[in-house]
Scaffold this motif. Structure first.
Motif, PDB file in Angstrom:
ATOM      1  N   GLY A   5       0.796  -1.218   0.000  1.00 22.13           N
ATOM      2  CA  GLY A   5       0.000   0.000   0.000  1.00 22.13           C
ATOM      3  C   GLY A   5       0.825   1.261   0.000  1.00 22.13           C
ATOM      4  O   GLY A   5       1.911   1.302  -0.549  1.00 22.13           O
ATOM      5  N   SER A   6       0.314   2.293   0.634  1.00 20.12           N
ATOM      6  CA  SER A   6       0.907   3.618   0.497  1.00 20.12           C
ATOM      7  C   SER A   6       1.598   4.075   1.765  1.00 20.12           C
ATOM      8  O   SER A   6       1.592   3.396   2.778  1.00 20.12           O
ATOM      9  CB  SER A   6      -0.200   4.616   0.126  1.00 20.12           C
ATOM     10  OG  SER A   6      -1.172   4.622   1.139  1.00 20.12           O
ATOM     11  N   GLN A   8       2.246   5.816   5.115  1.00 17.87           N
ATOM     12  CA  GLN A   8       1.487   6.305   6.265  1.00 17.87           C
ATOM     13  C   GLN A   8       1.817   7.780   6.399  1.00 17.87           C
ATOM     14  O   GLN A   8       2.985   8.157   6.481  1.00 17.87           O
ATOM     15  CB  GLN A   8       1.907   5.533   7.511  1.00 17.87           C
ATOM     16  CG  GLN A   8       1.041   5.763   8.725  1.00 17.87           C
ATOM     17  CD  GLN A   8       1.381   4.790   9.843  1.00 17.87           C
ATOM     18  OE1 GLN A   8       1.525   3.602   9.608  1.00 17.87           O
ATOM     19  NE2 GLN A   8       1.536   5.312  11.039  1.00 17.87           N
ATOM     20  N   GLN A   9       0.779   8.627   6.415  1.00 12.04           N
ATOM     21  CA  GLN A   9       1.019  10.062   6.327  1.00 12.04           C
ATOM     22  C   GLN A   9       1.987  10.573   7.390  1.00 12.04           C
ATOM     23  O   GLN A   9       2.903  11.317   7.097  1.00 12.04           O
ATOM     24  CB  GLN A   9      -0.311  10.808   6.424  1.00 12.04           C
ATOM     25  CG  GLN A   9      -0.996  10.933   5.076  1.00 12.04           C
ATOM     26  CD  GLN A   9      -2.229  11.774   5.170  1.00 12.04           C
ATOM     27  OE1 GLN A   9      -3.310  11.257   5.245  1.00 12.04           O
ATOM     28  NE2 GLN A   9      -2.084  13.068   5.166  1.00 12.04           N
ATOM     29  N   LYS A 122      -2.654   6.943  -0.687  1.00 13.45           N
ATOM     30  CA  LYS A 122      -3.947   6.309  -0.426  1.00 13.45           C
ATOM     31  C   LYS A 122      -4.565   6.690   0.912  1.00 13.45           C
ATOM     32  O   LYS A 122      -5.779   6.765   1.036  1.00 13.45           O
ATOM     33  CB  LYS A 122      -3.792   4.788  -0.486  1.00 13.45           C
ATOM     34  CG  LYS A 122      -3.728   4.255  -1.907  1.00 13.45           C
ATOM     35  CD  LYS A 122      -3.681   2.740  -1.911  1.00 13.45           C
ATOM     36  CE  LYS A 122      -3.625   2.207  -3.340  1.00 13.45           C
ATOM     37  NZ  LYS A 122      -3.478   0.752  -3.359  1.00 13.45           N
ATOM     38  N   GLU A 123      -3.722   6.912   1.919  1.00 10.71           N
ATOM     39  CA  GLU A 123      -4.264   7.148   3.251  1.00 10.71           C
ATOM     40  C   GLU A 123      -4.595   8.615   3.519  1.00 10.71           C
ATOM     41  O   GLU A 123      -4.997   8.974   4.610  1.00 10.71           O
ATOM     42  CB  GLU A 123      -3.287   6.616   4.309  1.00 10.71           C
ATOM     43  CG  GLU A 123      -3.177   5.101   4.261  1.00 10.71           C
ATOM     44  CD  GLU A 123      -2.049   4.561   5.122  1.00 10.71           C
ATOM     45  OE1 GLU A 123      -1.528   5.300   5.965  1.00 10.71           O
ATOM     46  OE2 GLU A 123      -1.700   3.393   4.935  1.00 10.71           O
ATOM     47  N   ILE A 124      -4.453   9.445   2.490  1.00 12.73           N
ATOM     48  CA  ILE A 124      -4.759  10.863   2.658  1.00 12.73           C
ATOM     49  C   ILE A 124      -6.276  11.042   2.786  1.00 12.73           C
ATOM     50  O   ILE A 124      -7.052  10.285   2.208  1.00 12.73           O
ATOM     51  CB  ILE A 124      -4.187  11.662   1.456  1.00 12.73           C
ATOM     52  CG1 ILE A 124      -3.976  13.124   1.810  1.00 12.73           C
ATOM     53  CG2 ILE A 124      -5.084  11.544   0.247  1.00 12.73           C
ATOM     54  CD1 ILE A 124      -3.187  13.883   0.762  1.00 12.73           C
ATOM     55  N   GLN A 125      -6.686  12.038   3.568  1.00  7.74           N
ATOM     56  CA  GLN A 125      -8.109  12.294   3.761  1.00  7.74           C
ATOM     57  C   GLN A 125      -8.621  13.264   2.703  1.00  7.74           C
ATOM     58  O   GLN A 125      -7.881  14.098   2.186  1.00  7.74           O
ATOM     59  CB  GLN A 125      -8.359  12.848   5.159  1.00  7.74           C
ATOM     60  CG  GLN A 125      -8.055  11.850   6.263  1.00  7.74           C
ATOM     61  CD  GLN A 125      -8.392  12.400   7.643  1.00  7.74           C
ATOM     62  OE1 GLN A 125      -8.393  13.613   7.860  1.00  7.74           O
ATOM     63  NE2 GLN A 125      -8.685  11.509   8.567  1.00  7.74           N
ATOM     64  N   ASP A 134      -1.773  17.200   5.343  1.00  5.68           N
ATOM     65  CA  ASP A 134      -1.533  16.584   6.646  1.00  5.68           C
ATOM     66  C   ASP A 134      -1.174  17.649   7.668  1.00  5.68           C
ATOM     67  O   ASP A 134      -1.251  18.856   7.388  1.00  5.68           O
ATOM     68  CB  ASP A 134      -0.445  15.498   6.547  1.00  5.68           C
ATOM     69  CG  ASP A 134       0.903  16.048   6.087  1.00  5.68           C
ATOM     70  OD1 ASP A 134       1.106  17.284   6.161  1.00  5.68           O
ATOM     71  OD2 ASP A 134       1.757  15.250   5.676  1.00  5.68           O
ATOM     72  N   CYS A 259      -0.253  -0.613  11.155  1.00  3.61           N
ATOM     73  CA  CYS A 259       0.335   0.658  11.602  1.00  3.61           C
ATOM     74  C   CYS A 259       1.858   0.560  11.647  1.00  3.61           C
ATOM     75  O   CYS A 259       2.419  -0.505  11.904  1.00  3.61           O
ATOM     76  CB  CYS A 259      -0.218   1.003  12.976  1.00  3.61           C
ATOM     77  SG  CYS A 259       0.366   2.575  13.636  1.00  3.61           S
TER      78      CYS A 259
END
Length: 324
Positions: A5-6, A8-9, A122-125, A134, A259
């Protein structure tokens, strides 16, 4: 082990951190240090840090493999950053002592443009279809690395889209031995990796030379720490300072819930880079069976040079040399 995946911010530190001012560093861009306390971070405890897998934090630049133009592509990290005036407003907000609720961005006006091919991590809001910055005011994201890219020339040196392969550094099947080999890009899909080498982050691993640069991809989580320290500050400090396996930039713990938790040497007031690292002092073998690939590698390419070294072993990673 590899990180799927991407990015982690914001990867939290193992310990709660505190900011310490550095009066002697007034002229520096950052006149303070962020140092670890002895208290384990609540986020680390919630992620079950005591059952996490500790891995070496490799010092490079982050990359991502995902599909582009119908085939697996390497993507370079490109954070969308605020324009100068917006950044000044944001910094004033950060350093103000007022109890403000939160900073309000104008997404369309406040940020520098990015290429049309840019994609957010991907984990960006998101809000109203727009990616949100962020806590540092950045939008983490990616751009595809094209063949023979000038801007991302060191990225493009470790991939060959004709053969659909990448040059990867990983553990060999034999314990205590590293291996450099071509890996199908399709095997790396949706993974993040670290690009290391001669022209990345001042080359902490001493790879290659100005005349003959060497760059490699390392999948995140590739180097599990076999004898990790206990999760106490003094134990970790002793491990960094007195153990050969501790000659690393830091530790990244991969938790069961996906995490990530990190600890950098700087968090403990230790220096990086250092003269001898654990990674560059390990033996390495080159495994590159050229007959498996239909394409001809360009004579000056890393793929050509490494294919000529197939089967050769070097006592240390930093000892790799190509024939003149």
């Amino acid at each position: 082990m590899s990180r799927k995946g991407s990015v982690q911010q914001k990867v939290p530190c193992l310990f709660v951190t505190a900011v310490k001012e550095e009066p002697s560093a007034k002229r520096e861009r950052q006149p303070f240090k962020v140092l670890a306390t002895e208290t384990i971070n609540r986020k680390a405890l919630d992620a079950d840090i005591y059952n996490a897998i500790p891995t070496e934090k490799v010092d490079g630049t982050c990359c991502y493999v995902t599909t582009y133009k119908g085939q697996p592509y390497l993507w370079a990290r490109l954070d969308r950053k605020p324009k100068k005036q917006a950044e000044k407003r944001f910094k004033r907000f950060l350093y103000s002592l007022e109890d403000c609720k939160e900073f309000v961005w104008n997404i369309e006006e406040d940020f520098k443009p990015v290429p049309d091919c840019w994609i957010p991590a991907k984990e960006i809001q998101f809000s109203n279809g727009n990616p949100l910055p962020d806590e540092n005011g950045h939008m983490p994201g990616w751009v595809p690395v094209e063949k023979n890219s000038k801007q991302y020339c060191w990225h493009s040196s470790v991939i060959n889209y004709d053969a659909e392969i990448a040059l990867v550094l990983k553990h060999h099947a034999d314990p205590g031995l590293l291996e450099i080999s071509p890996v199908p890009l399709s095997d790396l899909l949706e993974q993040t990796l670290e690009l290391i080498g001669t022209n990345i982050n001042a080359n902490p691993y001493g790879l290659g030379s100005k005349k003959q640069p060497v760059h490699l991809l390392v999948p995140h989580g590739a180097f599990e720490i076999k004898n990790p320290p206990a999760l106490k500050q003094n134990d970790i400090l002793s491990w960094f300072e007195g153990c050969s396996e501790g000659k690393v930039e830091g530790i990244v713990w991969h938790c069961n819930d996906g995490c990530l938790i990190k600890l950098h040497r700087h968090h403990l007031g230790l220096c990086w880079p250092i003269a001898e690292t654990y990674l560059n002092s390990q033996p390495v073998v080159i495994s590159f069976n050229r007959t498996k690939y239909d394409c001809d590698f360009e004579p000056k390419s890393l793929f050509h040079h490494f294919s000529k070294l197939d089967g050769q072993r070097f006592d240390r990673l930093k000892d790799i040399k190509f024939d003149a």
